[in-house]
Design a protein around this motif. Structure first.
Motif, PDB file in Angstrom:
ATOM      1  N   ASP A  80       7.424   5.198  -1.976  1.00  0.00           N
ATOM      2  CA  ASP A  80       6.519   4.704  -0.945  1.00  0.00           C
ATOM      3  C   ASP A  80       7.303   4.406   0.327  1.00  0.00           C
ATOM      4  O   ASP A  80       8.331   3.740   0.303  1.00  0.00           O
ATOM      5  CB  ASP A  80       5.821   3.422  -1.409  1.00  0.00           C
ATOM      6  CG  ASP A  80       4.582   3.719  -2.232  1.00  0.00           C
ATOM      7  OD1 ASP A  80       4.382   4.898  -2.580  1.00  0.00           O
ATOM      8  OD2 ASP A  80       3.832   2.782  -2.527  1.00  0.00           O
ATOM      9  N   ARG A 131      11.347  -2.750   9.618  1.00  0.00           N
ATOM     10  CA  ARG A 131      10.261  -3.722   9.502  1.00  0.00           C
ATOM     11  C   ARG A 131      10.501  -4.973  10.333  1.00  0.00           C
ATOM     12  O   ARG A 131       9.561  -5.711  10.630  1.00  0.00           O
ATOM     13  CB  ARG A 131      10.048  -4.070   8.028  1.00  0.00           C
ATOM     14  CG  ARG A 131       9.342  -2.961   7.253  1.00  0.00           C
ATOM     15  CD  ARG A 131       9.525  -3.122   5.753  1.00  0.00           C
ATOM     16  NE  ARG A 131       8.712  -2.188   4.993  1.00  0.00           N
ATOM     17  CZ  ARG A 131       8.998  -0.908   4.797  1.00  0.00           C
ATOM     18  NH1 ARG A 131      10.114  -0.399   5.329  1.00  0.00           N
ATOM     19  NH2 ARG A 131       8.210  -0.128   4.088  1.00  0.00           N
ATOM     20  N   LYS A 189       7.686 -10.402  -0.708  1.00  0.00           N
ATOM     21  CA  LYS A 189       6.728  -9.298  -0.536  1.00  0.00           C
ATOM     22  C   LYS A 189       7.333  -8.200   0.323  1.00  0.00           C
ATOM     23  O   LYS A 189       7.256  -7.007  -0.023  1.00  0.00           O
ATOM     24  CB  LYS A 189       5.439  -9.808   0.091  1.00  0.00           C
ATOM     25  CG  LYS A 189       4.392  -8.722   0.334  1.00  0.00           C
ATOM     26  CD  LYS A 189       3.126  -9.326   0.926  1.00  0.00           C
ATOM     27  CE  LYS A 189       2.050  -8.248   1.118  1.00  0.00           C
ATOM     28  NZ  LYS A 189       2.437  -7.253   2.124  1.00  0.00           N
ATOM     29  N   GLU A 204       8.556  -4.249  -0.791  1.00  0.00           N
ATOM     30  CA  GLU A 204       8.158  -3.026  -0.097  1.00  0.00           C
ATOM     31  C   GLU A 204       9.380  -2.178   0.220  1.00  0.00           C
ATOM     32  O   GLU A 204       9.351  -0.944   0.096  1.00  0.00           O
ATOM     33  CB  GLU A 204       7.425  -3.372   1.196  1.00  0.00           C
ATOM     34  CG  GLU A 204       6.067  -4.023   1.008  1.00  0.00           C
ATOM     35  CD  GLU A 204       5.446  -4.437   2.333  1.00  0.00           C
ATOM     36  OE1 GLU A 204       6.077  -4.184   3.392  1.00  0.00           O
ATOM     37  OE2 GLU A 204       4.346  -5.015   2.320  1.00  0.00           O
TER      38      GLU A 204
END
Length: 271
Positions: free
Chosen positions: A6, A64, A214, A218
């Motif tokens: 992913d 991110r 979290k 990812e």
């Protein structure tokens, strides 16, 4: 947990263009079936798969957090596409790297970072140094910046791009001692951006709280299963992913212990 790939696209190499001998891992420029060109780091290099794990984890975390990193892709590589490569040592590397490798988008016209050629905002410098301190990346020095300058699009001023994070995450080379490294501070007096008067307290206040379990899940989900196997003390790739998450989440919570200093203070704002 999300599928391991992913967040990273997969491409297939169709042509091996040339080796890059400036680094010890000897990455190569490769053309892929999506018509893209990539700098590929190979699993058969001396640094091994853990260097690629670090590239993915740190690169995707940086993205991110709002820092610029060339797109990372998973590259399926068949050594037959490099049949014309004349050097045997390169052929040995490529044949040892059949299968899944890591590519970084090739930035045409990009230049190595030169301290006198680009103004870097102190806030951006502080964010980069914070990331490096958090991930134990001591390989961004004045002598080896591992930074590129490249326009984001069109005729703009060059922008700063982060590359080469394979030497980060020192703790994952010895998991039985990883707990002792959670709060470890690393020397950054010779960081490539240390002279830009970074406000480390401001960067810490901005970034530390964003590094949540979290977010980390990812990021580590992007690492392929096959790069996370045969690790002593872990029975599955997901178990190892959770170890990365736990270590980094704990480190983010105690950032005051490893926040680098001293750096020149930022000048006061005009009255």
């Amino acid at each position: 947990m999300a599928a391991p790939s992913d967040g990273l696209r997969s491409v297939t190499a169709v042509r091996y263009v040339t080796p890059l001998r400036s680094g010890g891992s000897v990455p190569g420029v490769v053309e892929a079936d999506d018509l893209g060109t990539y700098v590929v780091k190979f699993t058969g290099a001396a640094q091994g798969r853990k260097a690629l794990v670090a590239e993915v984890v740190v690169g995707e975390l940086a993205r991110r957090l709002g820092l610029r990193v060339p797109e990372l892709v998973l590259v399926h590589f068949d050594p037959s596409v490099a049949g014309e490569e004349p050097h045997q040592e390169i052929q040995d590397l490529l044949h040892a790297s059949a299968g899944l490798n890591l590519g970084m988008d090739y930035l045409p016209g990009a230049a190595d970072f030169a301290p006198d050629a680009l103004e870097v905002d102190p806030a951006e410098a502080a964010r980069v140094i914070w990331l490096d301190a958090f991930t134990a990346n001591v390989d961004r020095t004045v002598h080896s910046p591992n930074l590129m300058t490249w326009p984001a699009a069109g005729p703009r001023e060059p922008r700063l791009w982060l590359i080469d994070h394979g030497a980060s995450l020192v703790f994952h080379h010895r998991w039985d001692g990883a707990a002792d490294a959670v709060g470890k501070a690393y020397p950054f007096q010779h960081h490539a951006l240390g002279s830009r008067r970074p406000d480390m307290a401001a960067a810490d206040a901005e970034l530390a709280h964003r590094v949540t379990p979290k977010l980390l899940r990812e990021v580590v989900a992007a690492v392929p299963d096959e790069w996370l196997t045969a690790e002593a003390g872990f029975t599955t790739p997901d178990q190892l992913r959770e170890a990365y998450v736990a270590h980094l989440a704990a480190r983010a919570e105690i950032s005051a212990q490893w926040l680098p200093a001293p750096f020149p203070a930022r000048p006061p704002l005009p009255a």
